[in-house]
Design a protein around this motif. Structure first.
Motif, PDB file in Angstrom:
ATOM      1  N   PRO A 170       0.854  -1.315  -0.030  1.00 47.92           N
ATOM      2  CA  PRO A 170      -0.038  -0.018   0.039  1.00 47.92           C
ATOM      3  C   PRO A 170       0.921   1.358  -0.005  1.00 47.92           C
ATOM      4  O   PRO A 170       0.415   2.216  -0.636  1.00 47.92           O
ATOM      5  CB  PRO A 170      -0.802  -0.235   1.080  1.00 47.92           C
ATOM      6  CG  PRO A 170      -0.826  -1.694   1.578  1.00 47.92           C
ATOM      7  CD  PRO A 170       0.234  -2.070   0.979  1.00 47.92           C
ATOM      8  N   ILE A 171       2.074   1.396   0.701  1.00 51.62           N
ATOM      9  CA  ILE A 171       2.713   2.347   0.832  1.00 51.62           C
ATOM     10  C   ILE A 171       3.475   2.860  -0.696  1.00 51.62           C
ATOM     11  O   ILE A 171       3.557   3.979  -1.048  1.00 51.62           O
ATOM     12  CB  ILE A 171       3.767   2.522   1.859  1.00 51.62           C
ATOM     13  CG1 ILE A 171       4.736   3.473   2.114  1.00 51.62           C
ATOM     14  CG2 ILE A 171       4.557   1.126   1.600  1.00 51.62           C
ATOM     15  CD1 ILE A 171       3.731   4.828   2.619  1.00 51.62           C
ATOM     16  N   ALA A 172       3.746   1.750  -1.253  1.00 50.38           N
ATOM     17  CA  ALA A 172       4.296   1.923  -2.610  1.00 50.38           C
ATOM     18  C   ALA A 172       3.286   2.323  -3.610  1.00 50.38           C
ATOM     19  O   ALA A 172       3.442   3.259  -4.411  1.00 50.38           O
ATOM     20  CB  ALA A 172       4.935   0.382  -3.135  1.00 50.38           C
ATOM     21  N   THR A 173       1.966   1.971  -3.637  1.00 52.46           N
ATOM     22  CA  THR A 173       1.035   2.181  -4.561  1.00 52.46           C
ATOM     23  C   THR A 173       0.821   3.809  -4.269  1.00 52.46           C
ATOM     24  O   THR A 173       0.691   4.488  -5.302  1.00 52.46           O
ATOM     25  CB  THR A 173      -0.146   1.544  -4.152  1.00 52.46           C
ATOM     26  OG1 THR A 173       0.096  -0.001  -4.491  1.00 52.46           O
ATOM     27  CG2 THR A 173      -1.297   1.913  -5.156  1.00 52.46           C
ATOM     28  N   ARG A 174       0.205   4.087  -2.979  1.00 50.54           N
ATOM     29  CA  ARG A 174      -0.133   5.404  -3.072  1.00 50.54           C
ATOM     30  C   ARG A 174       1.104   6.535  -3.264  1.00 50.54           C
ATOM     31  O   ARG A 174       0.719   7.476  -3.701  1.00 50.54           O
ATOM     32  CB  ARG A 174      -0.602   5.901  -1.300  1.00 50.54           C
ATOM     33  CG  ARG A 174       0.561   5.813  -0.386  1.00 50.54           C
ATOM     34  CD  ARG A 174      -0.161   5.834   1.062  1.00 50.54           C
ATOM     35  NE  ARG A 174      -0.628   4.558   1.396  1.00 50.54           N
ATOM     36  CZ  ARG A 174      -0.902   3.890   2.607  1.00 50.54           C
ATOM     37  NH1 ARG A 174      -0.361   4.626   3.786  1.00 50.54           N
ATOM     38  NH2 ARG A 174      -1.689   2.891   2.866  1.00 50.54           N
ATOM     39  N   SER A 175       2.199   6.266  -2.886  1.00 53.32           N
ATOM     40  CA  SER A 175       3.479   7.025  -3.033  1.00 53.32           C
ATOM     41  C   SER A 175       3.788   7.354  -4.644  1.00 53.32           C
ATOM     42  O   SER A 175       4.089   8.330  -5.128  1.00 53.32           O
ATOM     43  CB  SER A 175       4.757   6.510  -2.417  1.00 53.32           C
ATOM     44  OG  SER A 175       5.115   5.238  -2.797  1.00 53.32           O
ATOM     45  N   GLY A 176       3.430   5.948  -5.225  1.00 56.14           N
ATOM     46  CA  GLY A 176       3.547   6.137  -6.729  1.00 56.14           C
ATOM     47  C   GLY A 176       2.478   7.218  -7.372  1.00 56.14           C
ATOM     48  O   GLY A 176       2.863   7.814  -8.352  1.00 56.14           O
ATOM     49  N   TRP A 177       1.231   7.119  -6.956  1.00 63.04           N
ATOM     50  CA  TRP A 177       0.439   7.886  -7.490  1.00 63.04           C
ATOM     51  C   TRP A 177       0.390   9.364  -7.256  1.00 63.04           C
ATOM     52  O   TRP A 177       0.423  10.287  -7.845  1.00 63.04           O
ATOM     53  CB  TRP A 177      -1.127   7.450  -7.147  1.00 63.04           C
ATOM     54  CG  TRP A 177      -1.558   6.203  -7.800  1.00 63.04           C
ATOM     55  CD1 TRP A 177      -1.629   5.018  -7.672  1.00 63.04           C
ATOM     56  CD2 TRP A 177      -1.978   6.302  -9.183  1.00 63.04           C
ATOM     57  NE1 TRP A 177      -1.995   4.092  -8.552  1.00 63.04           N
ATOM     58  CE2 TRP A 177      -2.227   4.951  -9.568  1.00 63.04           C
ATOM     59  CE3 TRP A 177      -1.822   7.251 -10.376  1.00 63.04           C
ATOM     60  CZ2 TRP A 177      -2.429   4.670 -10.857  1.00 63.04           C
ATOM     61  CZ3 TRP A 177      -2.220   6.955 -11.632  1.00 63.04           C
ATOM     62  CH2 TRP A 177      -2.518   5.584 -11.790  1.00 63.04           C
TER      63      TRP A 177
END
Length: 578
Positions: A170-177
């Motif tokens: 989740p932390i990777a998904t949100r930081s990417g967006w």
């Protein structure tokens, strides 16, 4: 690893239909968690990308509203609709005792002064010799940082408790967006034809601080996007397999490497000494970064929409510059026609490309137009250049020993200038340090002409110049003398400070020639005490502007506290470089 190819068929957006989940290995709570807002991978672009987009748009909109209100108030002051004060009667520069009966600043004046305090206040880190941006810019950058970090870190969990819930932490998904949503604004802050600047009334060079820091924040979120995948795969024992079989890893690396270069070498210690080389390599690295990132995101959900937005912003800005340059400069137009097409306002600058300087024809440099456009058929745009390295050094060598030298030039501009009419203020102080006079001199000449024609509310203008010696003053002396001669002694004051000369005799009795550096704080306090509505404009070296800025900030606090007779202290600075 093979070649990089986009997933086929290439689509505008990828599907939002969930797939790849092993629901049988999840608890009921975990099944519910992966479809809730802020956790659902298939709506993460809405939750995080669009939220970041909305934040930047809201801040820009608020700044645009403040800019519009400021311009309307300045225009109403110009025509006398906003002023409820008693008429100001010209007197001495210092505040007379009769001024004590004037009205004190009201609530709107106090609020404006408090806001202007943040725009003026500056700090100096002596250990590193670094002059910070104004406090307002620091607060703006800090607000960006707090929002981005809160949006990225506020939601838990950072990693899925169950591998079946998805491969993307989740932390990777949100930081990417969040990272990809910053991208259009990072580019919007950087362009010379700057749409953010048009809305907010800010010249492009003053938005560079937001370009640089938004790039840093995008880099931080990119790192936070990258490392959770590495950690996750190492914990699951899949790191080597994923790197060999998944194109997402090495396309991500292909984007992260040039991004690291762009951030690391954009700091002033690397950028300033070799700016021309830096600029060219910066564009090359940016192109590689954008291309690799475009392939890396591979039209996931709405990821490519941010690239189209970035392309439109940069493309329109670039096309506007090219179209205006062709129109004003032309390629085969007669010389007199080119002059008539090019118009500028006092204090504006242009980017000049000298085509007759060999390799230096590949670069363009900013110079302030030191002459005034009269509105007639014939105008001469005069540029005063101080010799440094690069183009100015090559130009100095080319003209050395020659009576004249001609070359075709390409002019991009004009840019910048003042968005507030100085003639609306009762007293105007123009402060110039060295070649900073190229900015203040046309303002002085234009204001003197307006005052002579009775087209200004301004009743006195003070022009303060600080130069090393008479040789550095000689180029501006005819214009200064001519402008001062347009006005009576009660309406104009010129002070020239020579900092490296023993003989300080002046040929013009209307000009006060002084020895040594002025106490800029005293001049600002003098301006603050001189009238109800005062404008101060300064251009010069960093140390010069630092002293003026903080003295103005102190005066703004006095107004915000409700003391003194000055209710409106407008302040504008122009720097040598950005």
């Amino acid at each position: 690893m093979g070649l990089i190819w986009l997933k086929h068929p290439v689509l505008w957006h990828s599907s939002r239909v969930p797939s790849g989940y092993d629901y049988s290995a999840m608890t009921d709570e975990q099944k519910q968690l992966i479809v809730t807002r802020w956790h659902d991978w298939y709506t993460a672009d809405w939750d995080y990308g669009q939220t970041t987009l909305a934040f930047f748009c809201a801040v820009i909109l608020a700044s645009a509203i403040l800019n519009t209100a400021s311009r309307l108030c300045a225009r109403s002051r110009m025509y006398g609709f906003c002023s409820l004060d008693r008429p100001y009667i010209p007197s001495n520069i210092h505040l007379p005792s009769s001024n004590q009966g004037k009205s004190i600043p009201g609530p709107a004046d106090k609020f404006t002064a408090a806001f202007r305090y943040t725009a003026a206040r500056q700090f100096h880190l002596h250990a590193t010799r670094w002059y910070t941006p104004p406090l307002a810019a620091i607060l703006g950058v800090s607000g960006m940082f707090i929002f981005i970090m809160a949006l990225m870190l506020a939601i838990r969990p950072f990693y899925w408790p169950n591998e079946a819930m998805g491969h993307s932490p989740p932390i990777a998904t949100r930081s990417g967006w969040i990272s990809i949503a910053i991208m259009p604004f990072m580019i919007a802050f950087a362009t010379k034809v700057n749409f953010v600047g048009i809305l907010t009334g800010t010249s492009h060079e003053k938005l560079q601080v937001f370009h640089r820091w938004s790039a840093v924040f995008m880099y931080i979120t990119s790192l936070v996007h990258t490392f959770p995948f590495i950690i996750n795969d190492i914990m699951m024992g899949e790191m080597e397999v994923q790197y060999k079989t998944s194109p997402w890893y090495w396309t991500g690396v292909a984007a992260l490497v040039p991004q690291t270069y762009l951030i690391a070498l954009s700091w002033g210690i690397f950028r300033n000494p070799y700016y021309e080389i830096f600029k060219k390599l910066h564009f090359i690295a940016s192109g590689i970064f954008m291309a690799a990132l475009f392939i890396h995101v591979n039209f996931r959900l709405t990821s490519w929409d941010y690239f189209w937005a970035t392309l439109v912003i940069y493309g329109l800005a670039w096309l506007s510059r090219v179209a205006r340059t062709i129109y004003t400069t032309g390629f085969r137009a007669p010389r007199d026609r080119r002059v008539r097409r090019f118009k500028w306002a006092p204090g504006q600058h242009v980017f000049v490309r000298v085509l007759g300087l060999g390799v230096h024809a590949l670069t363009s440099h900013p110079f302030t137009v030191s002459s005034v456009h009269t509105g007639g058929a014939e105008n001469t745009a005069e540029l005063v250049m101080r010799v440094h390295r690069g183009l100015t050094s090559a130009l100095a060598q080319r003209v050395s020993g020659k009576v004249a030298w001609t070359s075709r030039v390409v002019v991009d501009g004009p840019y910048g200038g003042l968005h507030v009419p100085l003639k609306a203020y009762e007293r105007v102080y123009l402060l110039a340090g060295g070649s900073g006079a190229t900015f203040t001199l046309p303002l002085f000449a234009d204001l003197a002409a307006s005052m002579k024609a009775n087209g200004a509310a301004c009743q006195r203008v003070e022009f303060v110049v600080v130069v090393p010696d008479s040789d550095n003053y000689a180029w501006m002396e005819p214009t200064v003398t001519a402008a001062a001669a347009e006005l009576p002694e009660t309406a104009v004051g010129v002070r020239v400070h020579f900092t490296r000369v023993e003989d300080i005799k002046g040929s013009d009795p209307s000009v006060d020639v002084l020895r040594g550096r002025p106490v800029l704080g005293d001049i600002v306090r003098e301006a603050h005490a001189s009238a109800s509505k005062v404008a101060i404009v300064a251009c010069g070296p960093e140390g010069f502007l630092y002293d003026v800025r903080n003295a103005v900030a102190d005066s703004q606090l006095v107004i915000a506290d409700g003391f003194g007779s000055c209710k409106d202290l407008f302040f504008h600075t122009e720097t040598y470089s950005w």
